[in-house]
Design a protein around this motif. Structure first.
Motif, PDB file in Angstrom:
ATOM      1  N   ASP A 110     -12.220   4.303   9.349  1.00 40.53           N
ATOM      2  CA  ASP A 110     -11.089   4.004   8.468  1.00 40.53           C
ATOM      3  C   ASP A 110     -11.024   4.858   7.206  1.00 40.53           C
ATOM      4  O   ASP A 110     -10.061   4.781   6.457  1.00 40.53           O
ATOM      5  CB  ASP A 110     -11.085   2.524   8.098  1.00 40.53           C
ATOM      6  N   SER A 111     -12.049   5.677   6.951  1.00 41.28           N
ATOM      7  CA  SER A 111     -12.021   6.554   5.771  1.00 41.28           C
ATOM      8  C   SER A 111     -13.097   7.631   5.892  1.00 41.28           C
ATOM      9  O   SER A 111     -14.078   7.462   6.603  1.00 41.28           O
ATOM     10  CB  SER A 111     -12.243   5.754   4.485  1.00 41.28           C
ATOM     11  N   VAL A 112     -12.869   8.724   5.173  1.00 45.91           N
ATOM     12  CA  VAL A 112     -13.822   9.838   5.168  1.00 45.91           C
ATOM     13  C   VAL A 112     -14.018  10.321   3.736  1.00 45.91           C
ATOM     14  O   VAL A 112     -13.120  10.189   2.895  1.00 45.91           O
ATOM     15  CB  VAL A 112     -13.344  11.006   6.068  1.00 45.91           C
ATOM     16  N   THR A 113     -15.192  10.861   3.453  1.00 47.70           N
ATOM     17  CA  THR A 113     -15.457  11.479   2.155  1.00 47.70           C
ATOM     18  C   THR A 113     -16.156  12.810   2.370  1.00 47.70           C
ATOM     19  O   THR A 113     -16.816  13.025   3.387  1.00 47.70           O
ATOM     20  CB  THR A 113     -16.314  10.587   1.230  1.00 47.70           C
ATOM     21  N   ALA A 114     -15.988  13.690   1.400  1.00 54.19           N
ATOM     22  CA  ALA A 114     -16.605  15.015   1.467  1.00 54.19           C
ATOM     23  C   ALA A 114     -16.897  15.490   0.053  1.00 54.19           C
ATOM     24  O   ALA A 114     -16.499  14.861  -0.927  1.00 54.19           O
ATOM     25  CB  ALA A 114     -15.685  16.002   2.188  1.00 54.19           C
ATOM     26  N   ARG A 115     -17.560  16.618  -0.022  1.00 59.86           N
ATOM     27  CA  ARG A 115     -17.964  17.188  -1.303  1.00 59.86           C
ATOM     28  C   ARG A 115     -17.711  18.692  -1.278  1.00 59.86           C
ATOM     29  O   ARG A 115     -17.884  19.337  -0.238  1.00 59.86           O
ATOM     30  CB  ARG A 115     -19.446  16.895  -1.521  1.00 59.86           C
ATOM     31  N   ILE A 116     -17.304  19.211  -2.423  1.00 59.23           N
ATOM     32  CA  ILE A 116     -17.199  20.657  -2.641  1.00 59.23           C
ATOM     33  C   ILE A 116     -18.039  20.981  -3.858  1.00 59.23           C
ATOM     34  O   ILE A 116     -17.820  20.424  -4.940  1.00 59.23           O
ATOM     35  CB  ILE A 116     -15.745  21.106  -2.896  1.00 59.23           C
ATOM     36  N   ASP A 117     -19.019  21.856  -3.706  1.00 56.88           N
ATOM     37  CA  ASP A 117     -19.808  22.335  -4.839  1.00 56.88           C
ATOM     38  C   ASP A 117     -19.070  23.490  -5.498  1.00 56.88           C
ATOM     39  O   ASP A 117     -18.541  24.372  -4.816  1.00 56.88           O
ATOM     40  CB  ASP A 117     -21.192  22.795  -4.380  1.00 56.88           C
ATOM     41  N   MET A 118     -19.030  23.471  -6.823  1.00 59.49           N
ATOM     42  CA  MET A 118     -18.367  24.546  -7.560  1.00 59.49           C
ATOM     43  C   MET A 118     -19.135  25.829  -7.359  1.00 59.49           C
ATOM     44  O   MET A 118     -20.371  25.843  -7.356  1.00 59.49           O
ATOM     45  CB  MET A 118     -18.303  24.185  -9.054  1.00 59.49           C
ATOM     46  N   GLY A 125      -6.378  25.295  -8.461  1.00 60.94           N
ATOM     47  CA  GLY A 125      -5.622  24.178  -7.916  1.00 60.94           C
ATOM     48  C   GLY A 125      -5.446  24.255  -6.407  1.00 60.94           C
ATOM     49  O   GLY A 125      -5.348  23.233  -5.727  1.00 60.94           O
ATOM     50  N   GLY A 126      -5.422  25.469  -5.881  1.00 57.70           N
ATOM     51  CA  GLY A 126      -5.289  25.641  -4.439  1.00 57.70           C
ATOM     52  C   GLY A 126      -6.500  25.114  -3.678  1.00 57.70           C
ATOM     53  O   GLY A 126      -6.373  24.669  -2.538  1.00 57.70           O
ATOM     54  N   VAL A 127      -7.667  25.151  -4.323  1.00 62.89           N
ATOM     55  CA  VAL A 127      -8.879  24.611  -3.691  1.00 62.89           C
ATOM     56  C   VAL A 127      -8.747  23.092  -3.564  1.00 62.89           C
ATOM     57  O   VAL A 127      -9.059  22.520  -2.513  1.00 62.89           O
ATOM     58  CB  VAL A 127     -10.140  24.994  -4.487  1.00 62.89           C
ATOM     59  N   ALA A 128      -8.283  22.452  -4.621  1.00 60.81           N
ATOM     60  CA  ALA A 128      -8.082  21.000  -4.569  1.00 60.81           C
ATOM     61  C   ALA A 128      -7.058  20.654  -3.498  1.00 60.81           C
ATOM     62  O   ALA A 128      -7.275  19.737  -2.692  1.00 60.81           O
ATOM     63  CB  ALA A 128      -7.643  20.477  -5.940  1.00 60.81           C
ATOM     64  N   GLU A 168     -19.605  20.511 -11.767  1.00 63.86           N
ATOM     65  CA  GLU A 168     -20.553  21.170 -10.871  1.00 63.86           C
ATOM     66  C   GLU A 168     -20.210  20.920  -9.413  1.00 63.86           C
ATOM     67  O   GLU A 168     -20.560  21.720  -8.543  1.00 63.86           O
ATOM     68  CB  GLU A 168     -21.973  20.674 -11.153  1.00 63.86           C
ATOM     69  N   TYR A 169     -19.570  19.793  -9.132  1.00 63.36           N
ATOM     70  CA  TYR A 169     -19.135  19.471  -7.772  1.00 63.36           C
ATOM     71  C   TYR A 169     -17.976  18.484  -7.846  1.00 63.36           C
ATOM     72  O   TYR A 169     -17.682  17.915  -8.901  1.00 63.36           O
ATOM     73  CB  TYR A 169     -20.285  18.903  -6.933  1.00 63.36           C
ATOM     74  N   PHE A 170     -17.336  18.295  -6.702  1.00 63.10           N
ATOM     75  CA  PHE A 170     -16.185  17.403  -6.622  1.00 63.10           C
ATOM     76  C   PHE A 170     -16.298  16.580  -5.349  1.00 63.10           C
ATOM     77  O   PHE A 170     -16.814  17.057  -4.336  1.00 63.10           O
ATOM     78  CB  PHE A 170     -14.882  18.215  -6.622  1.00 63.10           C
ATOM     79  N   THR A 171     -15.821  15.330  -5.400  1.00 61.17           N
ATOM     80  CA  THR A 171     -15.823  14.487  -4.214  1.00 61.17           C
ATOM     81  C   THR A 171     -14.386  14.237  -3.790  1.00 61.17           C
ATOM     82  O   THR A 171     -13.486  14.124  -4.626  1.00 61.17           O
ATOM     83  CB  THR A 171     -16.548  13.149  -4.453  1.00 61.17           C
ATOM     84  N   LEU A 172     -14.197  14.166  -2.503  1.00 64.21           N
ATOM     85  CA  LEU A 172     -12.878  13.956  -1.930  1.00 64.21           C
ATOM     86  C   LEU A 172     -12.945  12.744  -1.013  1.00 64.21           C
ATOM     87  O   LEU A 172     -13.955  12.540  -0.324  1.00 64.21           O
ATOM     88  CB  LEU A 172     -12.441  15.176  -1.116  1.00 64.21           C
ATOM     89  N   HIS A 173     -11.883  11.969  -0.998  1.00 66.29           N
ATOM     90  CA  HIS A 173     -11.814  10.766  -0.173  1.00 66.29           C
ATOM     91  C   HIS A 173     -10.437  10.718   0.480  1.00 66.29           C
ATOM     92  O   HIS A 173      -9.438  11.078  -0.150  1.00 66.29           O
ATOM     93  CB  HIS A 173     -12.015   9.517  -1.036  1.00 66.29           C
ATOM     94  N   ALA A 174     -10.394  10.290   1.733  1.00 65.33           N
ATOM     95  CA  ALA A 174      -9.104  10.164   2.425  1.00 65.33           C
ATOM     96  C   ALA A 174      -9.128   8.975   3.361  1.00 65.33           C
ATOM     97  O   ALA A 174     -10.169   8.607   3.904  1.00 65.33           O
ATOM     98  CB  ALA A 174      -8.791  11.433   3.212  1.00 65.33           C
ATOM     99  N   PHE A 197      -9.193  13.272  -5.214  1.00 72.35           N
ATOM    100  CA  PHE A 197     -10.097  14.358  -5.596  1.00 72.35           C
ATOM    101  C   PHE A 197     -10.710  13.963  -6.935  1.00 72.35           C
ATOM    102  O   PHE A 197      -9.990  13.779  -7.914  1.00 72.35           O
ATOM    103  CB  PHE A 197      -9.276  15.652  -5.735  1.00 72.35           C
ATOM    104  N   ARG A 198     -12.020  13.798  -6.973  1.00 67.84           N
ATOM    105  CA  ARG A 198     -12.695  13.292  -8.176  1.00 67.84           C
ATOM    106  C   ARG A 198     -13.774  14.256  -8.669  1.00 67.84           C
ATOM    107  O   ARG A 198     -14.358  14.996  -7.899  1.00 67.84           O
ATOM    108  CB  ARG A 198     -13.330  11.932  -7.893  1.00 67.84           C
ATOM    109  N   GLY A 199     -14.036  14.171  -9.975  1.00 65.87           N
ATOM    110  CA  GLY A 199     -15.096  14.952 -10.587  1.00 65.87           C
ATOM    111  C   GLY A 199     -16.447  14.290 -10.393  1.00 65.87           C
ATOM    112  O   GLY A 199     -16.547  13.189  -9.837  1.00 65.87           O
ATOM    113  N   PRO A 200     -17.515  14.934 -10.882  1.00 68.22           N
ATOM    114  CA  PRO A 200     -18.876  14.412 -10.696  1.00 68.22           C
ATOM    115  C   PRO A 200     -19.089  13.022 -11.282  1.00 68.22           C
ATOM    116  O   PRO A 200     -19.896  12.251 -10.770  1.00 68.22           O
ATOM    117  CB  PRO A 200     -19.761  15.428 -11.414  1.00 68.22           C
TER     118      PRO A 200
END
Length: 161
Positions: free
Chosen positions: A44-52, A67-70, A121-127, A143-146
């Motif tokens: 029912d949901s997924v999360t991921a991370r992007i390191d800067m 902004g294109g990365v987000a 330093e990194y960002f978390t994403l949830h969908a 899209f959230r910050g650390p």
């Protein structure tokens, strides 16, 4: 007449989860460029991370994420949420057969709202999937910050057949 579906499973079998992670993190090469890594994969949901990293800077004076990365990250994660929902809907099929269902998945519409500059330093994403129809799915993403601060939100529509 509406079609009813079995309740969502609490988790996926390891073979499906491993296959979906491989598709998302390795076979979709752009996700590799972004550095997208799945941290949670549920029906029912997924999360991921992007390191800067330097290659993702959009404003050099502030070390701000482009902004294109987000937008691309939220789009990718919306698609992943749809993949997970489709995989959960078809639990009667083998993991390999379910993984083949994603070949026709594509973005129809994407809206991103930028709420504040993405610095960290990194960002978390949830969908999560709001609706999974036979042809179109709709999603909501964050899209959230650390520190958990909400930096961007998104909604997407995806073709599934």
């Amino acid at each position: 007449m509406s079609k009813t579906h079995a309740p969502l499973p609490e988790a996926f079998e390891p073979e499906f989860e491993t296959g979906l992670k491989k598709i998302f993190e390795e076979m979709i090469v752009f996700n590799t460029v972004l550095g997208l890594k799945i941290t949670s994969l549920k029906p029912d949901s997924v999360t991921a991370r992007i390191d800067m990293k330097r290659e993702l800077i959009g404003h050099f004076s502030y070390n701000r994420l482009h902004g294109g990365v987000a937008a691309a990250g939220l789009d990718a994660l919306g698609g992943l949420a749809v993949m997970a929902a489709i995989g959960a809907r078809h639990m009667d099929e083998s993991p390999q057969d379910r993984l083949k269902r994603f070949s026709k998945l594509g973005t129809i519409d994407l809206r991103i709202d930028y709420l504040r500059p993405a610095i960290g330093e990194y960002f978390t994403l949830h969908a999560e999937v709001l609706r999974l129809g036979s042809r179109v799915a709709s999603t909501r993403m964050e899209f959230r910050g650390p520190d958990g601060t909400l930096m961007s939100t998104g909604t997407g529509a995806y073709i599934v057949s």
